[in-house]
Structure formats: C-alpha cells, structure tokens
Design a protein around this motif. Structure first.
Motif, PDB file in Angstrom:
ATOM      1  N   VAL A 883      61.551  12.851 -16.657  1.00 14.82           N
ATOM      2  CA  VAL A 883      61.385  12.768 -15.198  1.00 14.82           C
ATOM      3  C   VAL A 883      61.380  14.189 -14.660  1.00 14.82           C
ATOM      4  O   VAL A 883      62.283  14.972 -14.964  1.00 14.82           O
ATOM      5  N   LEU A 884      60.357  14.516 -13.904  1.00 15.98           N
ATOM      6  CA  LEU A 884      60.243  15.824 -13.259  1.00 15.98           C
ATOM      7  C   LEU A 884      60.397  16.966 -14.274  1.00 15.98           C
ATOM      8  O   LEU A 884      61.304  17.783 -14.183  1.00 15.98           O
ATOM      9  N   SER A1540      54.342   5.048  -3.077  1.00  8.95           N
ATOM     10  CA  SER A1540      54.756   5.338  -4.451  1.00  8.95           C
ATOM     11  C   SER A1540      55.729   4.274  -4.950  1.00  8.95           C
ATOM     12  O   SER A1540      55.625   3.795  -6.072  1.00  8.95           O
ATOM     13  N   VAL A1541      56.693   3.923  -4.107  1.00  8.47           N
ATOM     14  CA  VAL A1541      57.736   2.970  -4.523  1.00  8.47           C
ATOM     15  C   VAL A1541      57.125   1.594  -4.808  1.00  8.47           C
ATOM     16  O   VAL A1541      57.432   0.956  -5.810  1.00  8.47           O
ATOM     17  N   ILE A1542      56.217   1.146  -3.931  1.00  7.52           N
ATOM     18  CA  ILE A1542      55.619  -0.182  -4.121  1.00  7.52           C
ATOM     19  C   ILE A1542      54.850  -0.220  -5.447  1.00  7.52           C
ATOM     20  O   ILE A1542      54.830  -1.232  -6.142  1.00  7.52           O
ATOM     21  N   VAL A1584      60.144   8.524  -6.974  1.00  7.86           N
ATOM     22  CA  VAL A1584      60.284   9.409  -5.806  1.00  7.86           C
ATOM     23  C   VAL A1584      60.544  10.853  -6.275  1.00  7.86           C
ATOM     24  O   VAL A1584      60.046  11.810  -5.688  1.00  7.86           O
ATOM     25  N   LEU A1585      61.280  10.991  -7.376  1.00  5.51           N
ATOM     26  CA  LEU A1585      61.505  12.332  -7.932  1.00  5.51           C
ATOM     27  C   LEU A1585      60.197  12.932  -8.451  1.00  5.51           C
ATOM     28  O   LEU A1585      59.850  14.071  -8.157  1.00  5.51           O
ATOM     29  N   ILE A1591      65.389  13.400  -4.087  1.00  4.08           N
ATOM     30  CA  ILE A1591      66.386  12.549  -4.744  1.00  4.08           C
ATOM     31  C   ILE A1591      66.747  11.418  -3.786  1.00  4.08           C
ATOM     32  O   ILE A1591      67.112  11.654  -2.631  1.00  4.08           O
ATOM     33  N   VAL A1592      66.636  10.203  -4.263  1.00  7.68           N
ATOM     34  CA  VAL A1592      66.977   9.039  -3.434  1.00  7.68           C
ATOM     35  C   VAL A1592      68.502   8.927  -3.388  1.00  7.68           C
ATOM     36  O   VAL A1592      69.160   8.970  -4.424  1.00  7.68           O
TER      37      VAL A1592
END
Length: 1634
Positions: A883-884, A1540-1542, A1584-1585, A1591-1592
C-alpha cells in the motif's frame, strides 16, 4: 468459565494431562466447544469452588429487546497467565503446568521471548495507549461479558496476578485497573484527573445528561441491575466509551429524530429501522441548529468522545520524521525512507563457500533406486518395508519388499499397456501422471510411485482435492495442466471418497485438466505376462518425479528431480545419517513430498529399511503415538516436525514404559524455522530422563528446490554441544549478524542445522540483485551446488534460470565456480566450524521501510503476548500487502468462540505494542476471524496466499479488525504549505505576458436576438383593453401573470400541462384558459378567506402536479409571493414535517395553501407529536374554490419586486431561500426558451421535483412563457414503475426531456436487465434530441455514460445526454450542449469532445493539469452544458477576487439578468448577501457586479465553434467550496474519495465522506450480510491511501438508505455528520483507525 479461579497446583497430574488432551482436541476441531466444556467441567467438578450465579448476555441477531446485564462477578484468570520460566532440567516437573491453553503449534514457543514480550509490554504500561474500541451492532457481537474488562494493559501476566480472591473485588491488580473506570476514561480523553462523574463526551460536546448518568453508573466497578440504562442508552460504554453494544429500542418509547428542522438539540433518540427500504428522499435524522450553523455542532454523544480519544492517541509522538523525498510525478512528494546513519553495516570479510565431505560411493550401493527395489524384492521378499497404522494405533498393514516389488511391476505394466489402445497407449515413458493418495495410505502411494519409476513415467504427487473449490486446488490444476497430465492414479478408498456428480462421474475440479482416474489396487489390475519385465537402467538425467511447491503468491510450481539427483540425494542422506540395512524408522511427516518422501519412501528402500508410518489422523487422536511406536519397534530413527514434539509434550503422561534410548537420530524436519529450537529444548528436557540423548536431536534444513540443504549428524560425542547463536533482531532487519547478550528484549536464538550435505558446496548470496557473496557477518540467501538438487521448474525456463542456474560472484565480479548453484529460498549464514544457521525464509520476508522482517518472527511475538486464551496458537497468518509504495504488515488470527469482544480487543492492542517494541515496526492491520474459517492446507496448516487473497478481495469476514495506518504509514507527502498569494494584478499581467486569455465566457447576447413570440405578445397586449400595456421603459419585458392572461385570450384551448400517473395514463391536464380561470378563483380565495395583502408570503404545500401550478399563478394574480414547499411524507411525518414547519416560519408565510388531504395531515395526531400544530398560519384548502372572479388582477408596479421565493437545503445542510424578482423570472424563462428552442408546437417531458431551482422553473413557469406543452412525470411514481418516464418520452415522441440524477440512477439500476422487454413494448428513444440532467454539482460522468450505453439499443443517441448547472445565486447558468445536427455537420467523430481528463493531484493544489485518458490519477470531467443566453461567467480567485487565466481553477462568478437578487433570511442577515450577490473583481473589470456561485471550476476554450463562428468556451465544474475538505493543506472534493471507495468492494453501494476534528470519516452503505461489514475496513483504508494519500480516521458501515439524499439526488454530508456525531445512524460497525 468460573473454573478459571482454580489453583492449578491443586489438580492431580493425570487430570491435568487429560485436560491438556482435551485442549488439544478442541484446538484441532475434533470436539465441539460444547463437548469440550462438558468434559472439562466433569473433570474439574471435584476441584471447583461453587461459582456464584451470573447471567450471560444472550446473542440474538439484530435483537429488538432491551437486554439488561445481570449481576456479574469478576473472576480472575490465573491459569493462562502464569509466568513462563526458562526451561532447565530441574523445572521439567513444572513444565506440564506451563502449557498454553489451546496450544496447538509450539513452533514459535520461546520462554525467553515470552519474557521479553512481557517486559516490553510492561514498559508500555507507563505510557498507556488508549485505543478506542470499535462499535458493533448487537447482532455482530457474539457475546459480551463485563467481568473480564480492564483498561488496556492492567494485567501483565506475571505470577502475582495468579492470586485469587473469591469476592467481587477480583485481584488487587484488576480492581485498581477497573474500579474507577470512568475516572480512567476521562483521564484518557481529557488528560485530566476529574472525578468519575465527568462526562465522557469530547471536548467539543456540550455534554448530555444521559451521558452523565451513564458515566455515574459505569463508575461503579460491578453493575448491579441498572434500570436507568434501559432508556438512557442504547449501548454500554465498557471501558470508557470504548465499546458500544447496539440495542434496539421499542418504537413506543421514542419518536424518530427530526429532519432539518428542530430548533433544539434535545432529540437524540433512536429511530426504529423499518425492515423495508426507506424512501431515500426522507433522511432520518439531523437537527436545525446544527444544520444552520454548519460547524458549531453541539454534540452529546459517545461517538465524539471516541473520536477525541482517537485524536489524542494520534497526537502521541510518531517515529522520527524522514528527510528526503522521491517525486511521485511533480505534484506531491512521497517521503522515501533514508538509511539510518546509525544502522549496523556488515564489517566482516567475504565468506568462503563451504564444501561438504566427499560423497563416498560404497561398493554395494545400487546403480539406481529401481535396481535397489529389484534387489530387495528378490533377495529378501519377506523383509518388512512399510507398516501402516489405523486411527487406534494398531498396525493396519505390513508391506514387504517382495509385495512392493511385484505390485509395483503390476502397476507399471498396467499403466503402459492397459490405458488406451495397443496402437495408441494413453501413457508412454516420460509422460507425467498425477498421484492422488490420502495421507493415511502410504502403502498404496509407495506401490504407485515405484510403479511409475519402473514404467519410466513421471509421478506428480499432489493432495486429494476435497471439494471442487478447495483452497489452492485450482493452482494445482494449473500445474497438472502445464505438465500435460491426463491420468491420475489413486486408491480405491480415495476414488470412492472423491466428490461425484449425480451420474456418478468425478466432476472436473476448478482449473483442472480432464483426467482419467485409475485405481492402483491389485484386484483391479491385470497380471503382467510371464515374459514381461520392466527395463531397469542405471540412473540418468531423465526426470524421476515432480514435487509441487506453493509460492508466496499461491501459485504452484513443479520442481523436477532427475533420476541421478534422486539417487545421489539418497546416497548423501544415507551417508549423512549413517543409515544401515534393516534399520527401523518412524515417520510422522507427509510421505508425498519433502523430508517425509526423501527418508520414508526413497532412502528407506535404497537401504532396505523398515518404515513405521504414523498418519496425521492418528496424531490428532493420540499425539504421543509416535513415541509409543519408537519404544514398541525399538526404532533407531524418527522423522518429525517441532509441532509433533510439542504435541507429545502436551499430551505426555507419566508413562513409565517410555524408553527412547534406542533412538540414535531424531530428525527435526522444520529445523530451519528458528523458533523450532524451543520445542527441541523442551522435548529434550522432559524426555532426557526417558533415555533421550542430547546428540540424538538432529534438525535439518531443506527446500523443494535444493532438497536437503544441511542436516545435523548424529555424533557419539555427547560432550560437544550443538551450536546456537543469540542474534540481535534489530541487526537482522538490516541483514547483519550481531551476537547479542540475552539481556536485550529483541533477540532471536537460532540453532544450527548441521553441516553441508556430502558432495555439496554451500554459500550465501545477497537476497536482491546480483548474486554476490555475502560477508561473514551478513545474512543472505543460502545457495547449494550439488548433483542432488532439483533441476528446474517444469515448463518455466525463465524462473528456472533465476533459481537453478545461479552463479555466485565475488565482490570483484568473478564467478566462484563454473557449476551453477541452486537458490534454496532460505535466509541464513554459515557459522563457525561450517555449521549452517537459518534465520528465516525468503517467502516469509517482508521489507518494510527498507528493513527486513520475517513473518515467523512476527508470529512468535504475537503468540508470546499473554494471555493466549483468545486465539488458537497454530492459526495465525502474517503477510504483507503493498500500500502506497511500501509493504505493510497484516496479521490474521482465529479467535476462540468463547472469547469476549473486549478481551480480544485488549489482546490485539497488546500485540501491536509488543511488535512495535520488539521489532520496531508498525502493524498495518490486525484482524481476528471466527474459529475454523481460515483456508487450510491439506495437512491442516494455514493456506497463506489464499488468506491474503481473501483479505485483499474483502471476503475474509473477520469478527474484529484493528487498522493502524496512522502509526505505520510514514511516507505520506509533506502537507502543502500555502505560499503567499501573488497579487491579482501580477497574475493578470503574468497571464497577458504568457499569452493566456482571462478566463471569461458568455452565452449569446439576449438584446440582439429578436424573439418573434415576444413581439407578438407586445402587439396583442397593447391592443387589448383587459391587459394594461407594459411601460415603455421595458418593452422587452412582460410579467408572467400577463403572459398567462394573453395566452388565455389568444389560444384558450392550447394544452400547457399534462400530468401522468404511475400507469402512464393522463391523470390531469390544463389548457391556457383552464389555468387562467383556476388562478383567478385562487386569487379570490386568498383575498377573501385568507385576508391577504399585496406582498404577503404564501406557502404552497402540494404534491408534484397541476394544483401546485394553479396555486402559483393564483398567488401572482393576488399579488402574493409564493413559496413552494415539499409536503410531508405520510409514512415519515416525524422527520419530514419539521422541515415544512421550518420553511413556513423562516419564509414568514402568512398563509398555507394545500390540498384537503394534506390539510388533514398537518392537523393530525402524528403531526402534533412532531411539531406544535397550534402555531400553523391560516391553512387554505384549494380543493374547495369560490365560484367568482376577482374584480382586478394584480399588476406589479415595478419589475424588480419579488415574484417568488426559492427555498432549498444545500448539500452542506444550509437552508437558504433566494429572492426571485419578476424581471429575473421573465429573463430566466426567455433565456431557457431561446436555448432550448421552445415553441407552442413543442412537447417537453419533465421528470423533476418541482420545489426549487431549475426543476421548479421548468415545471411551473416555462410552459406559460413559451407556450410548449409540458408532460409532467412526478419522480416518486418511478419507484413503483421505473420505466414510466422513458415510456412517456417514447409514447409522446418527445424531443427534449429533463430529469435528475436520482431519476437516471433509478432507470439505470431498475431497468438494466429489462431493455429487451422494453424493446418489445415498443420503447423507442431515437427521437430524443436532448436529455438534460438538472443538477447543482459536478456532472456524474460514470452515471450519464452508463445510462447512454444502456439505452443505446433503444435508439438513444450517445450525445443526447447532457447536464446543466445552477446554484443558489443563479438557478441555471449552463444548459443544453450543441445541437446533435451541428456536431454531425462538423464531422466530430470519436469521444465526446466536451470531456477532459485532469490530474487529480494537481486539483488538490487548486491547479488544473490536463492529462491523457487512462493516465494514473486521471479524473474525467464533463462540460456542464452550454452557457445560457444573457449569462456571463468569469473565473476568479476566491481569496483575492482577482480574475484568473484560461484553464486555471477558481470560483465561478456569474453576471446575468436572471441572477437571484439576494438571500431571504429570517434574521435579514444582509452581510451574506452583499458578498454572494454583489461582488466586484479586485482588478481588471472592477465595474461589473457579479454573483459568486460558491463552486470551483475552470473555463477552457475548445476547438469547436458555435453558431456565430466563435470558438466554444466549455465550463467545467469541479465542486462546491463549502463541500471541499481541507486536509494536509490540500483541497479534496468528497466525490473523488467516494468514487474510489465505491470501487473498492462490490458490496459498497454508496459512500459519503466528511471530516471531524481533522479526521477523515468514511461512511459506506453495505449491500450484503452484516458479516461482510468488517471486510470493508481494510479495503476502504487501502484505496484512500493509494489514490488520495490520506489516512482514514473512522470507517462507519451502515445499512442501505442511511446516507441522506435530497430530491436532486445529492448527498447531504453535513446532515450525515450531525447524525453520526449524535449517534443516530445505528451503524453496523464503526472502526477507529489508529
């Protein structure tokens, strides 16, 4: 489990041993939890004090009852928290006691390590970490007990906690930890030491009485019955707002919370969820003051307390900041880990390759393995070769060498001659065949394996596929396919057990080739003819067999082993292990691969040894069975794993007949796992007194590629202790060997795995890049050069070259040997005396921020966290995900069914602390899944790659998740520092110098367009007597009321409005004269019954329809100012009626006009419960109208007087009413008429809500002005009949239609599968020229495109769909793109010319950078429609108010005749208005007065030309300033994050994001079972990252329909925020990311 209070020392030894076996059975899943508890309580019955009574909280899915916790007593758990002392011979007696409850897999056990972890956690206790616990809905909580909870880290598992006190105080430690829980919480939240009655809400909250009372109650450690809790709180705050149990509240107790409207914040009640889906138009919660103030939210909730706690936790000092950056494009710099200047570096000399002893060829060694079998089968046919055991430990079958030889020949003959035909045999020498045999049938496997060798076909042993979707079985299928396998050999019993189709055939397994299943039992085979004999050759380079290997990513490779390698390996093992003829060997390992195959099937035959094979199923029933067999058969050798040694310890009773003195060699197959050392030590400790000698324990290291890498030799010299090293774990992460004193917390103790194999050379090379030799103090990948290794991965030449053909180099770049080496996949070094040490596997390696961590080490640390009673020992998976731009560590463990939510959560937070202390690395995600749900390998271990796959897909279904992105993501871009703004004048000069034009554009000029219709109206109006002629001052202008009168005279029977019902038939219609007459009667009613004066305000509360239109014109005729208001929803009065009341009051309406039905509703009992119905103004029912006409129709004296008020709730929750003058209204209608070319002969279909904005204008005003017929379709009717709108468009052959996004979404979702049937019903959209979506937001490109694609087959032109854009200050700025015909003439083919792609990262910095479609971080933006005639727009800097250049992002400002003239507010607050409606540029054209839209966007000149030949300026709307979130100094638009989340998981149907105290909160609607809720947390955090570098902070999972949406289909995010903070969402799960 009250027996926890038992003193273990008082239990007799044999009972304890029996308990240990029970624990083992439970952890293996051989008995149920219920059975286990029953047997356990039976065993302990005699030794237990009588437990005090207590009730448990029962678990009902979505329970609707008010559960009350009963009285509970604290009982301490002493059993599993005893201090682990290092094992010394004297402590062996205590060892029985010191087992973990549910111990299954002791590979990772180390007492030293356990103590290190305890010490690390003790250090953490000083700086206690208050981790907010997630909130779960009741139905997700399995059970909750309150007696076990202590604030984080109050128990360290040391011996003094073992003392038990029978009273309710618990142990001294625990009572100090929990007696004043509320005191502890408030300290954690406020950092203060106030008394225990402090409210636990956040610093932002005003506190609430319920929370205070709850705090008082919770302050007592043990809750007796608590009646207050029944109404006051739906959940319990265990441990300080750390735990919310969702309870349902019966409906009669509470009404639903109000919508946007109440003035007080007293309504914090719970709405009972309707089981069906609730109508989206009616949000369920919210609160007026909150909505109006927007930010000063008076929160009285647990939620904000948790968030505050999270914020406080996150304020703790982070790891040292990193200094340098690598550029991720040029917009944002991702920090890159710099090497630590103090990091250890290797200092030793370059290592020397280590050569093993000479492989001494003994004269009587056979020339091949088949030759050995022939020799023993003919010389000693009666000699036992293999004894198999049943599940009772009785010998099941003895296979002699004679039988093995004859049966193998029979199999060989049948494979070659009985499959296929004589001319076309199915299997020829050299072909591959699969061997599918269960783990309890080694004899059948051995016969089949040697049968293949004799027939010269290549056996591929694989696992038995249990189901069609077996974990990993698909990958095995790919291997079989790539090997060209067409035949599978199997046993009779196995063949019968395979899954069958109804016809009795074995189905094709997923991913497998089509196979012929061939049973190898003798009774099914033909006898070979007497003259047939297998051809036995000397060993050569032909492939002997293929061993499968599962990689880190789950793919399965086949390692080919040649006949010469096979023979040489057997010879090397014989020499290293000193095997002699007729020795007995006990084998517990899997005989199909690896050490079990090499020793138990191959080398044993070469030496005519007798193998006693112990099946896995027997080990599960009797873990000590292998030791019993060693004694029984006086076995010389045993092959085991450290797990088997550990099991034997757990189940070991004081059996006097155990004698292990016959053993000369105990081969530990997983000796390469550094954590096996503790099992070896513990085993020696206990069994030394039973004749076990220290030098007998021989760990070995092996790999599928290099076969046996090293093995410890059995020596006769017991004085020579085995080698071991205590290495610094910190050094290991940098690949450096540093011997450490055992004082340090983070050490790894490793034992040697013996010397290099005979005839082999070994070295270690750097794991990455060029295979360069390591230094002596450096960890590298071990490589072997020997004949006895695998030669390739079958069919994969590229991978083979990288693994099997490696030429290690010296630092000067010269190869050290002309022969290739094989990479073993093992990380280690060659120590003093040529001893090989292994510290981990390449497969388990995780490189986090440049440091290497081994998965096994992380597992060991997690398992050392006491108490271990929450998870199963052997069921922990550790892997990394990318991630990232970095690897992130994920830990998944199986949770025991009896562990409580709080206990597990506490264990999780301690694991995080332990790993942070010992490995100095953050864990990204820690998840617990229900028992027995992780995918298993065939021998019961965890299928790691499958687990990782499930985690990344979101189908793991954890029951607990803790994400820690804040602590471990340290490479985020630097927060943006806002530079001092360059002055607007400089910007303008800069633009001029660089040749940039100022971003401004305008629609056609209204003054130059002669409107024929308008001229006609003027003529008529001047010639008629009833209508006074308009003043000469405004010849172009007419009041709408006058236009209607004119139409009623000139075209009385022309139909203006047609209303359709849900069946698509005409419910009502109005001609010009009917509307005129109806309006007259309403005007009379207002004057006579309502006693209203000119200029009084009238609220029109009507459903969408004709009555609303008539009432509007009635008000104009009477000189009143109408306000259209959406009527309350009859099913949801409690939440919708307060909004109506609020608008009526804010708009100062003197009267309400409505229908009879709504009239009754406003005065009903339900209404009285929601609002004060006594304060309604006069309510007039227009179903009963007077018969007479008014004496005079009102004519306004001044066109700038108020025509109507337009009220709407913005997406940020602001209720704003704007004033529309008569002049603006007429100019607006004229602009639309010209843009859309509307004439009396036209028909327009409208499917919009008629209450505000452009929807209202199109529904009520345009038809009267332009004379076209409007076909009205109320959007609510589409819920019952989704095709209604499109069928009407088709039936009336409409060219122009208007809808909202919610209508479009309804059609896309509801009609997606029905296009064929609609075609059958004659639906034809080919005449549609424009379909405009009316909106006040950025165009939703994905929705419009999917709508266009879906209905293309029904004739919809792909370019027909376009959008409009309006806002509060100007209800329509853009509308309607170019005509389709014009586009066609220009020959513009290809993609829609009005879509551009911009870089999303540049947008965050308020810059526009155009990129190519498909480039990373690209965001498609669609033009918002063509600018209306008479409208001018300019892009200005919202802060400096200076004009901006073309393609620059700024605020859209608008100048037009139909701008609203200001806000109408209850306070008459004009300061707002002056800025929004009367702004001037600070530079450039400072004279023009502009209205500020509050929306960010940019103008771009396109290549297209408009009708006048000018180049077309396209306006792109990016988003509302009010909605945008300022995070890390950058501007984010919620819709981008939501998109993005969906996309991240199929079950997320909708998403909304907002910020609270700088934390990003993501709310997702789950369309699936509640069990999927926790799957979403890691996926949402990851996406999201990855895509937004954010950061959520909090992830909230809710049911479908919870995110409130207004009539335009826009999300009401602030409203949602207020509902979340007031704890009114009834979430399924709330996760607080650390």
């Amino acid at each position: 489990m009250a027996d926890r209070s038992l003193d273990t020392m008082s239990i007799p030894l044999e009972v304890r041993a029996r308990l240990a076996e029970l624990e083992l059975e439970l952890s293996e899943g051989d008995i149920t939890q219920k059975g286990y508890e029953k047997k356990r309580s039976k065993l302990l019955g005699a030794y237990l004090p009588q437990p005090p009574e207590r009730s448990r909280l029962s678990h009902h899915p979505r329970t609707h009852k008010n559960c009350r916790p009963g009285k509970m007593n604290g009982v301490e758990q002493s059993l599993s928290q005893e201090r682990r002392t290092p094992v010394t011979p004297s402590s062996s007696a205590r060892y029985h006691r010191r087992r973990s409850s549910g111990s299954r897999d002791e590979r990772y056990r180390s007492d030293v390590h356990t103590e290190a972890v305890q010490a690390a956690l003790a250090k953490h206790k000083e700086r206690k970490m208050a981790v907010p616990m997630p909130s779960k809905r009741r139905s997700l909580v399995v059970q909750t007990s309150m007696d076990a909870y202590t604030p984080p880290d109050t128990s360290s598992g040391s011996e003094d906690e073992g003392s038990v006190q029978g009273d309710s105080q618990g142990t001294p430690t625990s009572s100090q930890g929990s007696i004043n829980m509320e005191h502890w919480i408030s300290r954690a939240i406020h950092g203060s030491t106030t008394s225990s009655t402090t409210s636990s809400s956040s610093a932002h909250s005003g506190g609430s009485s319920a929370a205070n009372r709850l705090a008082d109650v919770m302050a007592q450690t043990h809750i007796d019955t608590v009646p207050q809790l029944e109404c006051e709180s739906r959940g319990m705050e265990l441990g300080g707002g750390l735990f919310i149990v969702r309870e349902r509240i019966p409906e009669e107790n509470h009404s639903a919370p109000p919508d946007v409207t109440t003035y007080t914040s007293e309504h914090t009640m719970q709405v009972e969820r309707q089981q069906g889906s609730t109508p989206r138009a009616a949000p369920k919660y919210g609160n007026a003051e909150l909505m109006e103030t927007g930010d000063g939210v008076p929160v009285s909730s647990r939620v904000s307390a948790k968030i505050q706690q999270l914020v406080n936790t996150l304020k703790r000092p982070k790891r040292p900041p990193l200094r340098e950056f690598f550029v991720d494009d040029f917009e944002e710099l991702l920090e890159v880990q710099q090497p630590d200047p103090n990091q250890p570096k290797p200092e030793g000399a370059q290592m020397l390759p280590m050569r093993g002893e000479q492989l001494g060829v003994v004269t009587n060694w056979p020339p091949s393995l088949e030759a050995a079998l022939q020799r023993w089968g003919t010389i000693s046919p009666k000699a036992p070769c293999l004894t198999t055991m049943d599940t009772n430990g009785k010998p099941l079958y003895i296979l002699t060498y004679g039988k093995l030889w004859t049966r193998s020949m029979k199999v060989a003959y049948n494979i070659l001659h009985k499959l296929g035909t004589k001319q076309e045999p199915m299997v020829r020498p050299g072909d591959r065949v699969a061997l599918v045999f269960p783990n309890n049938d080694p004899a059948a496997f051995m016969v089949a394996f040697y049968g293949c060798l004799l027939a010269e076909v290549v056996p591929v042993p694989i696992e038995v596929p249990l189901t069609r979707k077996d974990a990993g079985s698909q990958q095995i299928g790919f291997l079989l396919g790539s090997c060209g396998v067409t035949v599978a050999l199997t046993s009779d019993a196995c063949h019968k057990g395979l899954p069958k189709s109804p016809t009795g055939e074995i189905p094709q397994f997923k991913g497998w080739p089509k196979l012929l299943w061939f049973v190898t039992e003798s009774k099914h085979l033909s006898k070979p003819p007497r003259d047939w004999f297998p051809h036995i050759k000397d060993a050569n380079n032909d492939t002997a067999y293929i061993e499968y290997k599962t990689c880190k990513d789950g793919s399965v490779l086949g390692v080919t082993v040649t006949r010469i390698a096979l023979l040489t390996h057997c010879q090397a093992l014989t020499q290293a292990c000193g095997y002699t003829e007729a020795e007995t060997i006990v084998n517990v390992l899997d005989f199909k691969k690896d050490v079990g195959l090499w020793h138990g099937i191959l080398t044993s035959v070469m030496n005519m040894m007798h193998v006693i094979s112990i099946p896995y199923s027997l080990m599960k029933v009797n873990p000590i069975s292998w030791i019993q067999k060693v004694c029984q058969y006086k076995a010389k050798v045993a092959c085991v794993k450290s797990r088997d040694m550990h099991w034997a310890l757990v189940a070991h009773r004081d059996q006097r007949d155990i004698n292990l003195s016959s053993l000369r060699m105990l081969i530990v197959a997983d000796g390469a796992n550094p954590w096996s050392i503790s099992s070896c030590d513990a085993f020696l400790n206990v069994f030394q007194s039973k004749g076990l000698r220290q030098e007998v324990i021989c760990p070995c290291a092996s790999s599928p590629e290099a076969l046996t890498v090293a093995i410890r030799r059995p020596t006769d010299d017991s004085n020579q202790p085995p080698g071991r090293g205590v290495l610094s774990m910190h050094g290991l992460t940098y690949g450096v060997i540093r011997v450490d004193s055992e004082e340090k917390l983070s050490v790894l103790t490793v034992q040697d795995v013996g010397l290099v194999m005979p005839g082999a050379i070994i070295c270690s090379v750097k794991p990455d890049g060029v295979p360069q030799l390591c230094r002596t103090d450096e960890i590298g990948e071990i490589c072997v050069c020997s004949i006895a290794t695998g030669t390739s991965y079958y069919g994969l030449s590229g991978m083979t070259k990288n693994t099997f053909e490696v030429f290690p180099m010296t630092c000067s770049g010269a190869p050290i040997s002309e022969y290739p080496f094989v990479r073993t996949g093992l990380l280690g070094f060659v120590g003093p005396g040529g001893l090989v040490f292994v510290v981990g596997k390449m497969d388990g390696l995780m490189v986090v921020s440049g440091r290497r961590h081994n998965a096994d080490d992380i597992v060991a640390t997690a398992l050392a966290v006491e108490p271990m009673k929450f998870v199963y020992r052997g069921r922990i998976a550790v892997f990394s995900v990318n991630v990232l731009h970095d690897e992130r560590i994920v830990i998944i463990a199986e949770q025991r069914p009896d562990s409580t939510e709080e206990d597990s959560f506490q264990w999780m937070s301690r694991v995080l602390q332990a790993i942070d202390s010992i490995h100095q690395v953050g864990v990204y995600c820690l998840a617990l899944v229900p028992a027995n749900t992780l995918p298993k390998t065939p021998l019961g271990g965890i299928h790691l790659s499958e687990t990782k796959q499930l985690f990344l897909e979101g189908s793991l279904h954890p029951c607990n998740v803790l994400m820690c992105p804040h602590t471990c993501v340290v490479n985020l871009p630097k927060p943006r520092q806002k530079q001092p703004e360059i002055g607007p004048a400089s910007v303008m000069v800069g633009n001029l110098v660089s040749g940039k034009r100022i971003a401004q554009a305008s629609g056609r000029d209204l003054g130059q367009i002669e409107d024929n219709d308008q001229a006609r109206k003027r003529l008529v109006s001047s010639s008629t007597t009833t209508i006074a002629s308009p003043s000469s001052a405004c010849l172009m202008f007419l009041f709408l009321s006058e236009v209607l009168q004119w139409r009623a005279q000139t075209t009385p029977d022309h139909v203006l409005f047609t209303l359709l019902n849900s069946r698509g038939t005409i419910a009502n219609s109005l001609t010009c004269v009917q509307l005129h007459k109806r309006a007259e009667k309403i005007a009379v009613m207002l004057m006579e019954r309502g006693h209203l004066q000119d200029g009084d305000h009238v609220a029109l509360v009507y459903p969408p329809g004709i009555d609303l239109i008539a009432a509007f014109y009635g008000c104009l005729y009477a000189g009143c100012v109408p306000i259209t208001v959406r009527p309350p929803h009859p099913q949801n009065i409690a939440t919708t009626l307060p909004t109506v009341k609020m608008i009526v009051e804010v708009s100062r309406s003197a009267c309400i006009m409505t229908t009879q039905l709504i009239c009754k509703l406003l005065r009903s009992r339900e209404a009285a419960a929601a609002v004060d119905i006594r304060t309604w103004p006069t309510v007039l029912d227009t179903d009963d109208l007077p018969k007479k006409r008014p004496s005079l129709i009102y004519k306004p004296s001044n066109p700038d007087t108020l025509a109507y008020l337009d009220f709407s709730v913005s997406t940020t929750g602001m209720l704003a009413g704007v004033k529309m003058s008569h002049a603006a209204t007429s100019a607006f209608c004229r602009s639309i008429k010209l843009q859309c070319e509307l004439y009396p002969s036209r028909e327009v279909a409208i499917c919009l809500d008629p209450y505000c904005g452009l929807g209202f204008v199109l529904w009520c005003l345009c038809s009267v002005y332009s004379g076209h017929q409007s076909i009205l379709i109320p959007p609510a009717e589409l819920e019952t009949s989704p095709a209604l709108w499109l069928l009407a468009v088709s039936q009336y052959k409409v060219r122009d239609t208007f809808c909202s996004y919610s209508v479009m979404e309804l059609c896309t979702k509801g009609l997606g599968s029905q296009t064929e049937s609609l075609k059958g019903r004659g639906l034809d959209l080919s005449r549609v020229r424009t379909c405009v979506v009316v909106a006040e937001e950025r165009p939703r490109i994905a929705l419009t495109q999917s709508f266009s694609k879906l209905f293309k087959d029904l004739g919809l032109h792909p370019r027909a769909v376009s959008t409009s854009f309006g806002c509060r200050v100007n209800l329509a700025i853009c509308l309607q793109p170019h005509r389709l015909g014009k586009l066609a003439e220009q020959g513009t083919s290809g993609p829609d010319p009005t879509t551009v792609y911009v870089d999303m990262r540049a947008l965050r910095h308020d810059r526009v950078r155009l990129v190519e479609r498909g480039s990373p971080h690209s965001l498609p933006l669609m033009e918002s429609g063509k600018i209306l005639p008479g409208v001018r727009i300019i892009i200005a800097n919202p802060e400096t108010k200076g004009p901006l250049g073309d393609s620059h992002l700024g605020e859209i400002w608008v100048h037009s005749a139909h701008n609203a003239s200001g806000y109408f507010t209850i306070y008459g607050d004009e300061s707002l208005q002056s800025d929004h409606f009367n702004s001037r540029l600070s530079f450039g054209d400072t004279q023009t007065i502009w209205a500020r839209t509050g929306y960010l966007g940019f103008l771009r000149r396109t290549e297209l030309t408009d009708a006048s030949g000018e180049r077309h300026d396209a306006l792109y709307v990016v988003g509302a300033l009010d909605e945008a979130m300022e995070l890390r100094g950058m501007r984010y638009h919620p819709i981008d994050i939501e998109t993005s989340v969906i996309r991240s998981h199929k079950s997320i149907t909708e998403c909304a994001v907002f910020t609270w105290t700088n934390l990003l909160v993501v709310v997702v609607e789950l369309d699936g079972s509640e069990q999927e809720a926790l799957d979403l947390v890691p996926l949402v955090t990851n996406v999201v990252l990855e895509e937004h570098y954010l950061i959520v902070g909090v992830v909230v999972v809710v049911d479908i329909g919870v995110i409130p949406i207004n009539s335009r289909g826009e999300k009401q995010r602030m409203h949602l925020r207020d509902g979340f903070l007031a704890d009114q969402l009834d979430p399924i799960y709330v996760a607080y990311n650390m």
